[in-house]
Design an enzyme around this catalytic site. Structure first.
Site, PDB file in Angstrom:
ATOM      1  CG  ASP A 276      16.550  -2.216   3.839  1.00  0.00           C
ATOM      2  OD1 ASP A 276      17.408  -2.142   2.950  1.00  0.00           O
ATOM      3  OD2 ASP A 276      15.458  -2.776   3.690  1.00  0.00           O
TER       4      ASP A 276
ATOM      5  CD  GLU B 137      30.309 -25.966   2.197  1.00  0.00           C
ATOM      6  OE1 GLU B 137      29.291 -26.324   1.565  1.00  0.00           O
ATOM      7  OE2 GLU B 137      30.249 -25.395   3.295  1.00  0.00           O
TER       8      GLU B 137
ATOM      9  CB  SER C  54      26.817 -27.636  -0.956  1.00  0.00           C
ATOM     10  OG  SER C  54      25.903 -26.585  -0.718  1.00  0.00           O
TER      11      SER C  54
ATOM     12  CG  HIS D 171      23.971 -22.183   0.011  1.00  0.00           C
ATOM     13  ND1 HIS D 171      24.693 -21.030   0.208  1.00  0.00           N
ATOM     14  CD2 HIS D 171      22.734 -21.969   0.556  1.00  0.00           C
ATOM     15  CE1 HIS D 171      23.935 -20.152   0.867  1.00  0.00           C
ATOM     16  NE2 HIS D 171      22.757 -20.705   1.075  1.00  0.00           N
TER      17      HIS D 171
END
Length: 319
Positions: free
Chosen positions: A279, A311, A314, A316
């Site tokens: 999925d 970036e 960041s 993330h």
């Protein structure tokens, strides 16, 4: 343990593999002891010892497999942190054991920390890595009014969480319970092996008795040893031990590879599977991001420098 299990089975009006084993050990030892006292005949003390040794060795491996499977399941609990930053009524923050958190407590979760309980985010916006629960490594955006789950990791910004679920009912705890339940369930083949072993044991006892009577009638002095040999050689150890051990090892191996069993019967139907549908990409990827191709329309070094600058502050994962 063989005698104890045999008596327990007989008291429950059942037969198990320990019954022919116990009879063989008692007869072989008793006959050898009689021969020793009478100073005549053959003794098989070393054979009895070797027989018991190999049986116990088989059980040792079986128990080790079960212990390993239990450890794999319990390792999920280690994903939940042992401490939490609880916010007191005066807004001070105290480090407390995570297991002491109660419904309604406010918890501060800093960037990079693991969320200690299931609850609702009451303030703050961040991204949360829920890979441990979903297999999807891509962080999920979370904001006020949304749920966060124990064992998931807060990534960018601090959030305040209100505990809404007791520790034993957290999602990660329910997953562990399902695993333990799956290990306790006997698949079809295991039940079939148990049923067959009952008839096999009856056949063994009848065959051994017939062997003794037959050779005694013929007048062979080794009749007892022939009967014991039948008990030992036909003991359904493989039938009774190999099947549950194989299922236990299969479940432990699946867990160590990130596949969690919800039911023991799933292993029976797994052999019939010819198509698998995923999925999301997180179930078949490692979650380790890497740059595979860079295409630029102008100066490559300048573009990379700009991208790195954008970036650089960041936290993330993709950044």
């Amino acid at each position: 343990p063989f005698y104890k299990n045999s008596l327990s089975a007989l008291s429950a009006k059942r037969l198990n593999m320990d019954i022919p084993v116990s009879i063989a050990i008692v007869l072989a030892f008793s006959a050898s002891a009689y021969a020793t006292v009478k100073s005549g005949g053959e003794v098989y003390f070393e054979s009895v010892s070797m027989f018991v040794f190999f049986l116990l060795l088989g059980r040792f491996f079986e128990q080790r497999a079960k212990k390993k499977a239990a450890m794999v399941s319990s390792n999920l609990l280690k994903l939940v942190p042992t401490t939490a930053n609880k916010i007191a009524s005066d807004n001070s923050v105290d480090s407390v054991p995570a297991k002491t958190l109660a419904i309604g407590d406010l918890v501060l979760v800093k960037p990079g920390e693991t969320i200690p309980a299931d609850g609702m985010i009451v303030s703050g916006t961040s991204h949360v890595n829920e890979a441990v629960l979903t297999g999807e490594q891509l962080p999920v955006a979370k904001s006020q009014g949304q749920w966060a789950y124990a064992s998931t990791i807060n990534i960018d910004s601090p959030i305040t969480l209100r505990v809404e679920v007791e520790r034993g009912e957290q999602l990660i705890s329910r997953i562990i319970k399902l695993q333990e339940q799956a290990q306790g369930e006997k698949p079809y083949l295991a039940n079939l092996a148990d049923t067959l072993s009952q008839y096999v044991i009856i056949g063994i006892l009848v065959l051994a008795t017939s062997t003794y009577i037959g050779w005694t009638v013929v007048g062979n002095e080794h009749a007892l040893w022939y009967a014991i040999a039948v008990l030992v050689a036909t003991c359904p150890c493989a039938l009774s031990l190999a099947t549950p051990s194989a299922y236990t090892c299969a479940g432990a191996t699946m867990s160590s590879n990130g596949l969690l069993l919800r039911s023991g019967k799933a292993l029976d139907t797994l052999t019939k599977v010819n198509h698998i549908c995923f999925d999301k990409t997180g179930t078949v990827t490692t979650g380790e991001f890497s740059i595979t191709l860079i295409e630029t329309t102008s100066d490559r070094e300048h573009v990379l420098a700009v991208a790195a600058a954008l970036e650089s502050f960041s936290q993330h994962p993709i950044a």
